[in-house]
Motif scaffolding. Structure first.
Motif, PDB file in Angstrom:
ATOM      1  N   ARG A   4       0.854  -1.178   0.000  1.00 30.99           N
ATOM      2  CA  ARG A   4       0.000   0.000   0.000  1.00 30.99           C
ATOM      3  C   ARG A   4       0.895   1.234   0.000  1.00 30.99           C
ATOM      4  N   ILE A   5       1.083   1.784  -1.178  1.00 35.85           N
ATOM      5  CA  ILE A   5       1.993   2.914  -1.355  1.00 35.85           C
ATOM      6  C   ILE A   5       1.539   4.116  -0.543  1.00 35.85           C
ATOM      7  N   GLY A   6       0.243   4.406  -0.567  1.00 39.41           N
ATOM      8  CA  GLY A   6      -0.281   5.565   0.148  1.00 39.41           C
ATOM      9  C   GLY A   6      -0.022   5.520   1.639  1.00 39.41           C
ATOM     10  N   GLU A   7      -0.212   4.356   2.210  1.00 31.15           N
ATOM     11  CA  GLU A   7       0.012   4.164   3.638  1.00 31.15           C
ATOM     12  C   GLU A   7       1.470   4.429   4.007  1.00 31.15           C
ATOM     13  N   LYS A   8       2.362   3.902   3.208  1.00 34.45           N
ATOM     14  CA  LYS A   8       3.784   4.069   3.468  1.00 34.45           C
ATOM     15  C   LYS A   8       4.214   5.522   3.242  1.00 34.45           C
ATOM     16  N   LEU A   9       3.663   6.148   2.219  1.00 36.71           N
ATOM     17  CA  LEU A   9       3.971   7.552   1.935  1.00 36.71           C
ATOM     18  C   LEU A   9       3.515   8.446   3.085  1.00 36.71           C
ATOM     19  N   LYS A  10       2.330   8.161   3.608  1.00 39.85           N
ATOM     20  CA  LYS A  10       1.803   8.945   4.732  1.00 39.85           C
ATOM     21  C   LYS A  10       2.713   8.811   5.946  1.00 39.85           C
ATOM     22  N   ALA A  11       3.170   7.597   6.226  1.00 43.89           N
ATOM     23  CA  ALA A  11       4.061   7.383   7.365  1.00 43.89           C
ATOM     24  C   ALA A  11       5.356   8.183   7.204  1.00 43.89           C
ATOM     25  N   LEU A  12       5.898   8.200   5.986  1.00 48.66           N
ATOM     26  CA  LEU A  12       7.117   8.989   5.731  1.00 48.66           C
ATOM     27  C   LEU A  12       6.851  10.481   5.899  1.00 48.66           C
ATOM     28  N   ARG A  13       5.692  10.933   5.421  1.00 45.87           N
ATOM     29  CA  ARG A  13       5.341  12.357   5.535  1.00 45.87           C
ATOM     30  C   ARG A  13       5.226  12.750   7.001  1.00 45.87           C
ATOM     31  N   LEU A  14       4.536  11.929   7.777  1.00 44.74           N
ATOM     32  CA  LEU A  14       4.368  12.239   9.195  1.00 44.74           C
ATOM     33  C   LEU A  14       5.700  12.180   9.944  1.00 44.74           C
ATOM     34  N   ALA A  15       6.547  11.233   9.578  1.00 42.81           N
ATOM     35  CA  ALA A  15       7.875  11.134  10.202  1.00 42.81           C
ATOM     36  C   ALA A  15       8.728  12.360   9.887  1.00 42.81           C
ATOM     37  N   SER A  16       8.457  12.975   8.727  1.00 39.14           N
ATOM     38  CA  SER A  16       9.180  14.192   8.337  1.00 39.14           C
ATOM     39  C   SER A  16       8.515  15.448   8.881  1.00 39.14           C
ATOM     40  N   ASP A  17       7.417  15.259   9.622  1.00 40.86           N
ATOM     41  CA  ASP A  17       6.673  16.364  10.229  1.00 40.86           C
ATOM     42  C   ASP A  17       6.191  17.375   9.188  1.00 40.86           C
ATOM     43  N   LEU A  18       5.662  16.852   8.080  1.00 31.90           N
ATOM     44  CA  LEU A  18       5.125  17.701   7.017  1.00 31.90           C
ATOM     45  C   LEU A  18       3.617  17.541   6.925  1.00 31.90           C
ATOM     46  N   THR A  19       2.937  18.625   6.560  1.00 27.80           N
ATOM     47  CA  THR A  19       1.517  18.526   6.265  1.00 27.80           C
ATOM     48  C   THR A  19       1.361  18.069   4.819  1.00 27.80           C
ATOM     49  N   GLN A  20       0.157  17.684   4.465  1.00 30.39           N
ATOM     50  CA  GLN A  20      -0.099  17.309   3.075  1.00 30.39           C
ATOM     51  C   GLN A  20       0.180  18.492   2.155  1.00 30.39           C
ATOM     52  N   ALA A  21      -0.195  19.685   2.579  1.00 30.76           N
ATOM     53  CA  ALA A  21       0.020  20.884   1.765  1.00 30.76           C
ATOM     54  C   ALA A  21       1.514  21.160   1.570  1.00 30.76           C
ATOM     55  N   GLU A  22       2.308  20.982   2.617  1.00 31.53           N
ATOM     56  CA  GLU A  22       3.752  21.215   2.507  1.00 31.53           C
ATOM     57  C   GLU A  22       4.389  20.220   1.546  1.00 31.53           C
ATOM     58  N   LEU A  23       4.029  18.936   1.672  1.00 33.85           N
ATOM     59  CA  LEU A  23       4.577  17.928   0.772  1.00 33.85           C
ATOM     60  C   LEU A  23       4.143  18.205  -0.663  1.00 33.85           C
ATOM     61  N   ALA A  24       2.889  18.550  -0.844  1.00 34.49           N
ATOM     62  CA  ALA A  24       2.375  18.854  -2.181  1.00 34.49           C
ATOM     63  C   ALA A  24       3.155  20.002  -2.816  1.00 34.49           C
ATOM     64  N   GLY A  25       3.401  21.044  -2.048  1.00 36.22           N
ATOM     65  CA  GLY A  25       4.153  22.193  -2.563  1.00 36.22           C
ATOM     66  C   GLY A  25       5.570  21.825  -2.962  1.00 36.22           C
ATOM     67  N   VAL A  55       2.610  18.925  -6.696  1.00 35.83           N
ATOM     68  CA  VAL A  55       1.292  18.322  -6.898  1.00 35.83           C
ATOM     69  C   VAL A  55       0.303  19.032  -5.980  1.00 35.83           C
ATOM     70  N   THR A  56      -0.957  18.643  -6.050  1.00 35.86           N
ATOM     71  CA  THR A  56      -1.956  19.284  -5.205  1.00 35.86           C
ATOM     72  C   THR A  56      -2.117  18.552  -3.882  1.00 35.86           C
ATOM     73  N   LYS A  57      -2.631  19.277  -2.888  1.00 39.59           N
ATOM     74  CA  LYS A  57      -2.920  18.678  -1.589  1.00 39.59           C
ATOM     75  C   LYS A  57      -3.971  17.586  -1.747  1.00 39.59           C
ATOM     76  N   GLY A  58      -4.936  17.810  -2.626  1.00 40.17           N
ATOM     77  CA  GLY A  58      -5.974  16.819  -2.883  1.00 40.17           C
ATOM     78  C   GLY A  58      -5.401  15.519  -3.424  1.00 40.17           C
ATOM     79  N   PHE A  59      -4.393  15.633  -4.288  1.00 45.39           N
ATOM     80  CA  PHE A  59      -3.747  14.435  -4.826  1.00 45.39           C
ATOM     81  C   PHE A  59      -3.060  13.660  -3.719  1.00 45.39           C
TER      82      PHE A  59
END
Length: 76
Positions: A2-23, A27-31
Motif C-alpha cells: 500500500r503505497i499511500g500508507e507508506k507515503l503517509k508514514a514517511l510524511r508524518l515522520a518528516s513532520d510535514l503537512t499534506q500541503a507542505e509535501l504537495a508544494g 502536486v496538489t494537496k488533494g492528490f
C-alpha cells in the motif's frame, strides 16, 4: 504493498503537512490526500518527486518488498 500508507508514514515522520509535501513535490494537496487513502494511483516520476521531497529514494522505498520467484512448470 500500500503505497499511500507508506507515503503517509514517511510524511508524518518528516513532520510535514499534506500541503507542505504537495508544494515541495509540485502536486496538489488533494492528490496527496487521495494517494494516502489509496483512492488514486501514482506515476513513477511523480512518486520519485514525492520521495525526493521526503529525502527518500525509490530503492529505499521499495527495499522491504519481498522478491517473488516464479518458475514455469518445465523449470520445476
Amino acid at each position: 504493498m500500500r503505497i499511500g500508507e507508506k507515503l503517509k508514514a514517511l510524511r508524518l515522520a518528516s513532520d510535514l503537512t499534506q500541503a507542505e509535501l504537495a508544494g515541495r513535490a509540485g502536486v496538489t494537496k488533494g492528490f496527496i490526500s487521495q494517494l494516502e487513502n489509496d483512492q488514486t494511483s501514482v506515476q513513477i516520476d511523480t512518486l520519485a518527486d514525492l520521495l525526493e521531497a521526503l529525502g527518500e529514494t525509490l530503492g529505499d522505498f521499495f527495499s522491504d518488498v519481498e522478491e517473488k520467484v516464479v518458475f514455469s512448470p518445465e523449470e520445476r
